[in-house]
Design a protein around this motif. Structure first.
Motif, PDB file in Angstrom:
ATOM      1  N   ALA A 191       0.776  -1.258   0.034  1.00 24.74           N
ATOM      2  CA  ALA A 191      -0.134   0.023  -0.115  1.00 24.74           C
ATOM      3  C   ALA A 191       0.981   1.305  -0.050  1.00 24.74           C
ATOM      4  N   LEU A 192       2.140   1.238   0.758  1.00 30.29           N
ATOM      5  CA  LEU A 192       3.047   2.329   0.842  1.00 30.29           C
ATOM      6  C   LEU A 192       3.730   2.647  -0.587  1.00 30.29           C
ATOM      7  N   VAL A 193       3.910   1.559  -1.409  1.00 28.22           N
ATOM      8  CA  VAL A 193       4.241   1.474  -2.493  1.00 28.22           C
ATOM      9  C   VAL A 193       3.285   2.048  -3.581  1.00 28.22           C
ATOM     10  N   GLY A 194       1.870   1.574  -3.505  1.00 29.84           N
ATOM     11  CA  GLY A 194       0.951   2.213  -4.199  1.00 29.84           C
ATOM     12  C   GLY A 194       0.662   3.717  -3.998  1.00 29.84           C
ATOM     13  N   LEU A 195       1.112   4.148  -2.797  1.00 29.94           N
ATOM     14  CA  LEU A 195       0.883   5.581  -2.289  1.00 29.94           C
ATOM     15  C   LEU A 195       2.026   6.265  -3.151  1.00 29.94           C
ATOM     16  N   ALA A 196       3.108   5.695  -3.135  1.00 28.73           N
ATOM     17  CA  ALA A 196       4.548   6.187  -3.758  1.00 28.73           C
ATOM     18  C   ALA A 196       4.350   6.385  -5.164  1.00 28.73           C
TER      19      ALA A 196
END
Length: 298
Positions: A191-196
């Motif tokens: 999810a953090l990668v998707g946000l990035a």
């Protein structure tokens, strides 16, 4: 390196800091080698850009990109836990599948949103140049997220997740549902990668199918740099080290690419990154999350 290039390096460092934090969660906390990141990064960009072009609110598009990235992590964990597929292979399968999914989402190899409204739009026209505005907004978002993650990892459930990565058998003996903590950890990581990916698309004005290439290596390089330079005592410091390590790494790369005497070109970025990670792997005593994986393979 001029001022604009320097601020651009800080901006990218902050965005990729989220990826370094994701690598920290999967490799360090869960002991789960995860290559899904190479697919979930463009996934976040693709979802966000496509929704913005379709007229959706940029903030909503960013949230959906965050959730989409989390779902890709759940798929990887499901393949590993439900079907007993090796975690590394499960992440590769998800990454490969995401390439086609990202193309389906965008409908073409890239989507331009440079003329569309983004999360930056409300702050534009206030007299602050874009090369200052983007790093400031990225810093606010990234450090808020980092503080939330650090707080979570220090909570009771975060401790249970850390126990899962440290020793699954012992964690299960203490009544911890290790499958559940793995699902949640992998979902949070991606999810953090998707946000990035969503931030990258909005700050650069496009989403492209190729932006995920080598993302995991960049995340590893940033993590290694952060742990080598900054103190990692305490969970908050370990999390912040990921962010600052990414910033230092991007500035170092920027300086190298702008040094005429070295003769490097922007196309050499992945080569420089690969060399850095290789050096970290072979140096005695260097902290690297891949070393444990290499020992298992032997």
């Amino acid at each position: 390196m001029n001022l604009i290039s320097f601020m651009g390096a800080i901006e990218l460092g902050l965005i990729y800091g989220l990826i370094a934090l994701a690598v920290f969660l999967s490799f360090r906390i869960l002991d789960f080698p995860d290559l899904t990141i190479d697919g979930s990064f463009p996934l976040g960009a693709a979802v966000c850009a496509t929704m913005i072009v379709s007229g959706y609110n940029p903030l909503l598009a960013t949230v959906i990109a965050f959730l989409a990235g989390g779902m890709s992590g759940v798929v990887t964990a499901f393949l590993n836990l439900r079907f007993k597929i090796l975690n590394l292979l499960a992440s590769i399968l998800t990454m490969i599948a995401l390439y086609s999914i990202n193309l389906r989402i965008m409908g073409r190899p890239n989507v331009a949103i440079i003329t569309e409204e983004t999360i930056l739009t409300p702050f534009e026209g206030q007299g602050l140049p874009g090369y200052y505005l983007k790093p400031i907004i990225a810093a606010v978002i990234v450090f808020v997220v980092a503080l939330i993650v650090a707080r979570f990892l220090n909570s009771d459930y975060g401790l249970a997740m850390r126990s899962t990565g440290a020793n699954q058998k012992m964690a299960r003996a203490q009544g911890i549902d290790t499958n559940k903590t793995t699902y949640i950890g992998m979902a949070l990581s991606n999810a953090l990668v998707g946000l990035a990916g969503a931030l990258f698309a909005q700050m650069n004005g496009f989403a492209d199918i190729t932006i995920g290439t080598g993302t995991i290596v960049i995340g590893l390089a940033a993590l290694i740099a952060g742990e080598a330079i900054f103190s990692t005592r305490g969970m908050l410091m370990a999390v912040l080290a990921c962010i600052f390590g990414s910033i230092v790494y991007r500035i170092a790369i920027g300086l190298a690419l702008n040094a005429d005497s070295i003769g490097l070109e922007p196309s050499d970025l992945n080569l420089v990154t690969a060399l850095l990670v290789t050096i970290a792997l072979v140096l005695p005593g260097a902290k690297n999350p891949l070393k444990k994986l290499m020992k298992r393979g032997n």
